[in-house]
Design a protein around this motif. Structure first.
Motif, short mmCIF file in Angstrom:
data_model
loop_
_atom_site.label_atom_id
_atom_site.label_comp_id
_atom_site.label_asym_id
_atom_site.label_seq_id
_atom_site.Cartn_x
_atom_site.Cartn_y
_atom_site.Cartn_z
N GLY A 116 15.74 10.62 -4.14
CA GLY A 116 16.47 10.58 -2.89
C GLY A 116 15.90 11.39 -1.75
N PHE A 117 14.61 11.67 -1.77
CA PHE A 117 14.01 12.43 -0.67
C PHE A 117 13.06 11.55 0.13
CE2 PHE A 117 14.95 15.58 -4.00
CZ PHE A 117 15.82 16.40 -3.29
N GLN A 118 13.09 11.73 1.45
CA GLN A 118 12.22 10.97 2.33
C GLN A 118 10.95 11.73 2.67
OE1 GLN A 118 12.54 7.67 3.30
NE2 GLN A 118 14.02 7.89 1.62
N SER A 119 10.95 13.04 2.39
CA SER A 119 9.79 13.86 2.71
C SER A 119 9.72 15.04 1.77
CB SER A 119 9.88 14.36 4.16
OG SER A 119 10.92 15.31 4.25
N VAL A 120 8.55 15.66 1.73
CA VAL A 120 8.38 16.88 0.95
C VAL A 120 9.31 17.96 1.51
CG1 VAL A 120 6.75 18.77 0.50
CG2 VAL A 120 6.01 16.39 0.21
N LEU A 121 9.34 18.05 2.83
CA LEU A 121 10.16 19.07 3.49
C LEU A 121 11.63 18.96 3.09
CD1 LEU A 121 9.91 21.38 5.54
CD2 LEU A 121 10.37 19.74 7.36
N ASP A 122 12.11 17.73 2.97
CA ASP A 122 13.52 17.52 2.56
C ASP A 122 13.85 18.22 1.25
OD1 ASP A 122 14.20 15.87 4.61
OD2 ASP A 122 14.07 13.98 3.46
N ALA A 123 12.89 18.26 0.35
CA ALA A 123 13.17 18.74 -1.01
C ALA A 123 13.07 20.26 -1.15
CB ALA A 123 12.20 18.08 -2.00
N VAL A 124 12.37 20.89 -0.20
CA VAL A 124 12.09 22.33 -0.36
C VAL A 124 13.39 23.15 -0.39
CG1 VAL A 124 10.97 24.37 0.68
CG2 VAL A 124 9.82 22.13 0.74
N GLY A 125 13.58 23.86 -1.47
CA GLY A 125 14.72 24.77 -1.59
C GLY A 125 16.05 24.10 -1.94
N MET A 168 8.45 4.85 4.29
CA MET A 168 7.25 5.69 4.19
C MET A 168 7.65 7.14 3.91
SD MET A 168 3.98 5.31 4.35
CE MET A 168 2.55 6.36 4.50
N ILE A 169 7.24 7.64 2.76
CA ILE A 169 7.58 9.02 2.39
C ILE A 169 6.59 9.98 3.05
CG2 ILE A 169 7.89 10.61 0.44
CD1 ILE A 169 9.89 8.28 0.39
N ASP A 170 7.12 10.99 3.70
CA ASP A 170 6.28 11.94 4.43
C ASP A 170 5.86 13.10 3.51
OD1 ASP A 170 5.06 13.61 6.21
OD2 ASP A 170 6.86 14.01 7.42
N LEU A 171 4.56 13.13 3.21
CA LEU A 171 4.06 14.18 2.30
C LEU A 171 3.54 15.40 3.06
CD1 LEU A 171 2.00 12.21 -0.42
CD2 LEU A 171 4.40 12.88 -0.47
N GLU A 215 10.07 19.71 -8.98
CA GLU A 215 10.82 20.85 -9.51
C GLU A 215 10.46 22.12 -8.74
OE1 GLU A 215 10.55 21.00 -13.82
OE2 GLU A 215 11.83 22.77 -13.89
N PHE A 216 9.18 22.31 -8.46
CA PHE A 216 8.75 23.49 -7.69
C PHE A 216 9.28 23.44 -6.26
CE2 PHE A 216 5.73 26.34 -9.86
CZ PHE A 216 5.66 25.73 -11.09
N LEU A 217 9.28 22.25 -5.65
CA LEU A 217 9.81 22.12 -4.29
C LEU A 217 11.29 22.49 -4.28
CD1 LEU A 217 8.16 18.72 -3.18
CD2 LEU A 217 7.37 21.02 -2.61
N LEU A 218 12.02 21.97 -5.25
CA LEU A 218 13.46 22.25 -5.32
C LEU A 218 13.72 23.74 -5.51
CD1 LEU A 218 14.53 19.25 -7.62
CD2 LEU A 218 14.99 19.50 -5.17
N ALA A 219 12.86 24.40 -6.28
CA ALA A 219 13.02 25.84 -6.51
C ALA A 219 12.72 26.64 -5.25
CB ALA A 219 12.11 26.29 -7.65
N GLY A 220 11.99 26.03 -4.31
CA GLY A 220 11.74 26.74 -3.06
C GLY A 220 10.29 26.80 -2.62
N ALA A 221 9.38 26.19 -3.37
CA ALA A 221 7.98 26.16 -2.94
C ALA A 221 7.81 25.12 -1.83
CB ALA A 221 7.07 25.81 -4.12
N SER A 222 6.92 25.41 -0.88
CA SER A 222 6.64 24.45 0.19
C SER A 222 5.40 23.62 -0.10
CB SER A 222 6.42 25.20 1.51
OG SER A 222 7.60 25.88 1.87
#
Lengths: 250, 304
Positions: free
Chosen positions: B290-299, B1-4, B253-260
């Motif tokens: 490879g991410f389990q949640s939105v939070l994982d990807a931020v930044g 279950m991916i946590d959004l 892409e935005f999450l990776l760049a640093g958006a929450s």
């Protein structure tokens, strides 16, 4: 809930210079469309949809016909769609023309690519036993389309700006040749609508407006028209595109 | 279950997707296409102190991979928005963000104070970056001292978290971000549109009645990504990212760049259901990378 429609291209014809007639099929759209409404078409590769008014409705075959002019990249691309291809559309959108069975004689005044939405209206009026008179204005002879179709509806006067066909000048030049009528319906460029509403001051009528649109559903406020000088407005895509002449300020 | 889910100041988001201010009105039209409670949050069209008619038409023009707009902050004024629009959106169980605009410091404060009266608004987005009004707006967004002052005053006046919406029409975006963070901003919202112009060949004049307009859509996405990437490394407050998002991949892409979290603007015009479609697609996209949640990807785009 509203949803995007998938419309199938049935026919594409260039019926006058740069003027494309396209027949699209979709059951929902054909069953619900009213004259004066438009389709907001998604042309592949373009950020904004193109609002194109509905020229004819064939409820039996589930066809809608639209006419548009190849003016820019979007409409040029749209003209390249071929039968069998699909187009994503929103609509039929907006409020179309409304008429009363009590109307006796109606004058249709169209300019250029503002003529198409008047065609299905004229057909419906004629079916209701209302007398139709049409004044159609074009740039020049090679731009003329649908003259025969309007002739079938009633007396039709054609005007070209350069005089290469019909009378020379603007639609307003021939309004004094028209017999009595009780309502008029007009669609065309804003300068023409201004001239028409001024010339026919005192008559009851409806005008259909064209404007560059964003969302096309009333959310973005791109296509507004003032209703007074105090900040009142209507949204052309949602409240219009058809308005009573005294409802908006051109 | 991916946590959004994502928890941000004042905003308990069940997913990170919200429609961007100005592209969604007050939600009514889009509610005819889908249930708005599917959204992470909603950002309302800008509110000013009094009713504003906006600019003359044409107000929009298409560009390569984007569009220009110069609406001019047309809105019925903050009081009418609170009376007529907020109650409609409050029917949906989603956080509401009010976009606050003005021409003067006093007007920004007046609008912010007005929103204190309603319990249905969860946060403010301080619009110091509208390029389409003659006075105010953008000048608060291009001078770091003025940006800091308006942020401070609105923070003082409001009882809500304040996200400052930054303009990309500056040479030092990091300096702007740091200035408003220091002035008390709870978060950033970036980017607003870039000032542009289109000349109409037929008339040989600017196509928009306002002459200039704000460029949005896919064309500006790389600029938004770059600015968020740079800013995130210099601030600790969260960023709501926006600029040309139309797919779940864009969101990542935005999450990776640093958006929450992110806002979707122009894409709503092509596809009115784009927000719920992105929400549906996001879990699979996160998982694929490879991410389990939105939070994982931020930044993750700049972390070693």
């Amino acid at each position: 809930m509203k949803k995007q429609l998938e419309m199938v291209v049935e026919k594409v014809n260039e019926i006058a210079l740069d003027t494309i007639e396209m027949t699209l099929s979709n059951v929902h759209a054909a069953k619900t469309a009213q004259p004066g409404q438009f389709l907001h078409l998604q042309v592949e590769g373009h950020a904004l949809r193109r609002p194109i008014s509905i020229a004819d409705i064939d409820r039996e075959n589930n066809f809608l016909t639209v006419l548009f002019k190849k003016l820019g990249d979007g409409t040029k691309r749209l003209a390249m769609y071929r039968p069998g291809m699909t187009i994503d559309a929103l609509g039929p959108s907006g409020n179309g023309f409304s008429y009363e069975p009590s109307m006796k004689t109606v004058l249709l005044i169209g300019g250029g690519i503002g003529i198409p939405p008047l065609y299905n209206l004229g057909k419906q009026l004629k079916n209701k036993g209302i007398k139709v008179i049409a004044v159609l204005g074009y740039q020049s002879k090679e731009h003329v389309f649908y003259e025969e179709k309007f002739n079938e509806l009633g007396e039709t006067i054609v005007v070209t700006n350069d005089g290469s066909y019909g009378s020379r000048g603007f639609v307003t030049n021939v309004l004094d040749q028209v017999a009595d009528f009780d309502y008029y319906f007009s669609c065309g460029p804003v300068p023409m609508l201004k001239a028409v509403t001024k010339a026919l001051h005192g008559h009851q009528g409806y005008i259909s407006l064209e404007e560059r649109m964003g969302c096309g559903i009333g959310a973005c406020f791109a296509c507004v028209i003032p209703t007074d000088t105090e900040g009142g407005y209507r949204k052309i895509c949602k409240d219009g595109p058809v308005f009573a002449v005294n409802e908006v300020i051109l | 279950m991916i946590d959004l889910t994502m928890d941000l100041p004042g905003l308990n988001l069940k997913n990170p997707i919200m429609p961007a201010s100005g592209c969604f009105g007050f939600g009514r039209e889009y509610s005819e296409f889908y249930d708005l409670s599917r959204l992470g949050a909603v950002i309302m069209k800008a509110a000013t102190g009094d009713v504003r008619y906006g600019n003359n038409t044409p107000r929009v023009a298409e560009t390569s991979s984007g569009m220009l707009n110069a609406i001019g902050l047309q809105n019925p004024g903050v009081e009418k928005i609170i009376e007529n629009e907020v109650p409609f959106l409050a029917n949906y169980a989603i956080p509401i963000i009010a976009n606050v605009a003005g021409s003067t410091l006093e007007e920004y404060v007046k609008v912010a104070l007005a929103f204190n009266k309603t319990e249905s608004v969860n946060a403010l987005e301080l619009n110091i970056s509208c390029p389409n009004v003659k006075e105010g707006g953008i000048q608060f967004g291009t001078d770091p001292d003025m940006a800091a002052t308006v942020t401070e005053k609105v923070k003082e006046a409001s009882n809500l978290p304040v996200y400052v919406k930054l303009s990309p029409n500056v040479s030092d975006i990091v300096g702007m971000a740091k200035a408003v963070e220091k002035a008390g901003a709870d978060g950033l919202s970036m980017i607003n549109t870039l000032t542009g112009m289109q000349i109409h060949l037929e008339t040989k004049k600017p196509l928009l009645a306002n002459k200039t307009g704000g460029l949005s859509g896919q064309a500006i996405k790389p600029i938004a990504i770059r600015m968020i990437y740079e800013v995130k490394q210099h601030v600790t407050i969260p960023i709501i990212g926006m600029g040309g998002i139309s797919t779940a991949e864009d969101v990542l892409e935005f999450l990776l760049a640093g958006a929450s979290a992110v806002a979707v603007g122009t894409a709503n015009f092509q596809n009115p259901c784009v927000c719920p479609e992105i929400i549906d697609a996001l879990p699979r996209t996160l998982e694929q990378y490879g991410f389990q949640s939105v939070l994982d990807a931020v930044g993750k785009g700049y972390e070693a």
